[in-house]
Design a protein around this motif. Structure first.
Motif, mmCIF file in Angstrom:
data_model
loop_
_atom_site.group_PDB
_atom_site.id
_atom_site.type_symbol
_atom_site.label_atom_id
_atom_site.label_comp_id
_atom_site.label_asym_id
_atom_site.label_seq_id
_atom_site.Cartn_x
_atom_site.Cartn_y
_atom_site.Cartn_z
ATOM 1 N N LEU A 168 0.854 -1.188 0.000
ATOM 2 C CA LEU A 168 0.000 0.000 0.000
ATOM 3 C C LEU A 168 0.889 1.237 0.000
ATOM 4 O O LEU A 168 1.798 1.360 0.836
ATOM 5 C CB LEU A 168 -0.893 -0.008 1.241
ATOM 6 C CG LEU A 168 -1.742 1.244 1.481
ATOM 7 C CD1 LEU A 168 -2.745 1.437 0.356
ATOM 8 C CD2 LEU A 168 -2.441 1.139 2.827
ATOM 9 N N GLN A 183 0.905 5.709 -0.908
ATOM 10 C CA GLN A 183 0.128 6.901 -1.197
ATOM 11 C C GLN A 183 0.384 7.388 -2.617
ATOM 12 O O GLN A 183 1.458 7.119 -3.188
ATOM 13 C CB GLN A 183 0.481 8.005 -0.204
ATOM 14 C CG GLN A 183 0.032 7.721 1.214
ATOM 15 C CD GLN A 183 0.264 8.901 2.140
ATOM 16 O OE1 GLN A 183 1.040 9.807 1.845
ATOM 17 N NE2 GLN A 183 -0.427 8.901 3.263
ATOM 18 N N PRO A 184 -0.572 8.081 -3.193
ATOM 19 C CA PRO A 184 -0.331 8.675 -4.518
ATOM 20 C C PRO A 184 0.944 9.513 -4.518
ATOM 21 O O PRO A 184 1.212 10.250 -3.560
ATOM 22 C CB PRO A 184 -1.567 9.543 -4.739
ATOM 23 C CG PRO A 184 -2.637 8.864 -3.941
ATOM 24 C CD PRO A 184 -1.937 8.341 -2.722
ATOM 25 N N LYS A 188 -0.062 6.397 -9.157
ATOM 26 C CA LYS A 188 -1.413 6.968 -9.210
ATOM 27 C C LYS A 188 -2.421 5.921 -8.760
ATOM 28 O O LYS A 188 -2.166 4.715 -8.862
ATOM 29 C CB LYS A 188 -1.738 7.386 -10.654
ATOM 30 C CG LYS A 188 -0.758 8.359 -11.267
ATOM 31 C CD LYS A 188 -1.115 8.625 -12.725
ATOM 32 C CE LYS A 188 -0.144 9.601 -13.372
ATOM 33 N NZ LYS A 188 -0.490 9.854 -14.800
ATOM 34 N N PRO A 189 -3.582 6.346 -8.300
ATOM 35 C CA PRO A 189 -4.601 5.360 -7.898
ATOM 36 C C PRO A 189 -4.943 4.378 -9.012
ATOM 37 O O PRO A 189 -5.217 3.206 -8.734
ATOM 38 C CB PRO A 189 -5.803 6.251 -7.545
ATOM 39 C CG PRO A 189 -5.194 7.530 -7.083
ATOM 40 C CD PRO A 189 -3.979 7.723 -7.959
ATOM 41 N N GLU A 190 -4.884 4.813 -10.254
ATOM 42 C CA GLU A 190 -5.199 3.916 -11.371
ATOM 43 C C GLU A 190 -4.126 2.871 -11.628
ATOM 44 O O GLU A 190 -4.313 1.984 -12.454
ATOM 45 C CB GLU A 190 -5.471 4.716 -12.655
ATOM 46 C CG GLU A 190 -4.395 5.718 -12.998
ATOM 47 C CD GLU A 190 -4.741 7.134 -12.533
ATOM 48 O OE1 GLU A 190 -5.216 7.285 -11.384
ATOM 49 O OE2 GLU A 190 -4.517 8.084 -13.312
ATOM 50 N N THR A 213 -3.366 0.857 -9.257
ATOM 51 C CA THR A 213 -3.767 -0.218 -8.357
ATOM 52 C C THR A 213 -4.155 -1.460 -9.150
ATOM 53 O O THR A 213 -5.005 -1.408 -10.043
ATOM 54 C CB THR A 213 -4.958 0.231 -7.489
ATOM 55 O OG1 THR A 213 -4.523 1.300 -6.638
ATOM 56 C CG2 THR A 213 -5.487 -0.913 -6.646
ATOM 57 N N THR A 266 -1.469 -1.354 -4.204
ATOM 58 C CA THR A 266 -2.614 -0.502 -3.932
ATOM 59 C C THR A 266 -2.125 0.920 -3.715
ATOM 60 O O THR A 266 -1.278 1.165 -2.846
ATOM 61 C CB THR A 266 -3.376 -0.986 -2.693
ATOM 62 O OG1 THR A 266 -3.789 -2.342 -2.884
ATOM 63 C CG2 THR A 266 -4.608 -0.115 -2.442
ATOM 64 N N VAL A 267 -2.635 1.838 -4.515
ATOM 65 C CA VAL A 267 -2.260 3.244 -4.413
ATOM 66 C C VAL A 267 -3.476 4.006 -3.903
ATOM 67 O O VAL A 267 -4.480 4.142 -4.598
ATOM 68 C CB VAL A 267 -1.804 3.812 -5.764
ATOM 69 C CG1 VAL A 267 -1.310 5.250 -5.586
ATOM 70 C CG2 VAL A 267 -0.716 2.931 -6.365
ATOM 71 N N SER A 268 -3.366 4.471 -2.681
ATOM 72 C CA SER A 268 -4.507 5.113 -2.044
ATOM 73 C C SER A 268 -4.043 6.000 -0.899
ATOM 74 O O SER A 268 -3.053 5.697 -0.230
ATOM 75 C CB SER A 268 -5.480 4.055 -1.516
ATOM 76 O OG SER A 268 -6.541 4.664 -0.793
ATOM 77 N N SER A 269 -4.775 7.091 -0.681
ATOM 78 C CA SER A 269 -4.472 7.959 0.453
ATOM 79 C C SER A 269 -5.311 7.563 1.660
ATOM 80 O O SER A 269 -5.193 8.167 2.716
ATOM 81 C CB SER A 269 -4.724 9.419 0.078
ATOM 82 O OG SER A 269 -6.035 9.590 -0.396
#
Length: 119
Positions: free
Chosen positions: A11, A13-14, A86-88, A90, A116-119
């Protein structure tokens, strides 16, 4: 026997970075073009980046300038450095030959590694 063992996902962060590794067991690693693929939920698996036996890379437009593929023939390992995530991005990431290895009439894949790219 050939196996692909991917690692390094997680996991993030962006804007962050990850480095994926894939060890390909069995003989003949150095003669194969290798690639990283990914599959996001509900989508088809897609090619992310490839590297031929001579070390020349190529990239999907969506990751060009952000991802870097490399290989170490002595370690039978292919890497994917992922920056500015970037979230995309993921997805589950897989490595394989290019084109993918076929066993028993089907593409043969390892277990992959989740990114997984997420804040």
């Amino acid at each position: 026997q050939v196996q692909f063992v991917e690692s390094g996902g997680g996991l993030v962060q962006p804007g962050g970075s990850l480095r994926l590794s894939c060890v390909r067991s069995g003989s003949g690693f150095s003669i194969y073009s290798m690639a990283w693929y990914r599959q996001a939920p509900g989508k088809q698996r897609e090619l992310v980046a490839g590297i031929n036996s001579g070390g020349s890379p190529n990239y999907a437009d969506s990751v060009k300038g952000r991802f870097t593929i490399s290989r170490d023939n002595a370690r039978k390992t292919v890497y994917l450095q992922m920056d500015s995530l970037k979230p995309e991005d993921t997805a589950v990431y897989y490595c394989n030959h290019r084109p993918p290895m076929v066993v028993g009439g089907k593409d043969y894949w390892g277990q992959g590694t989740q990114v997984t790219v997420s804040s």
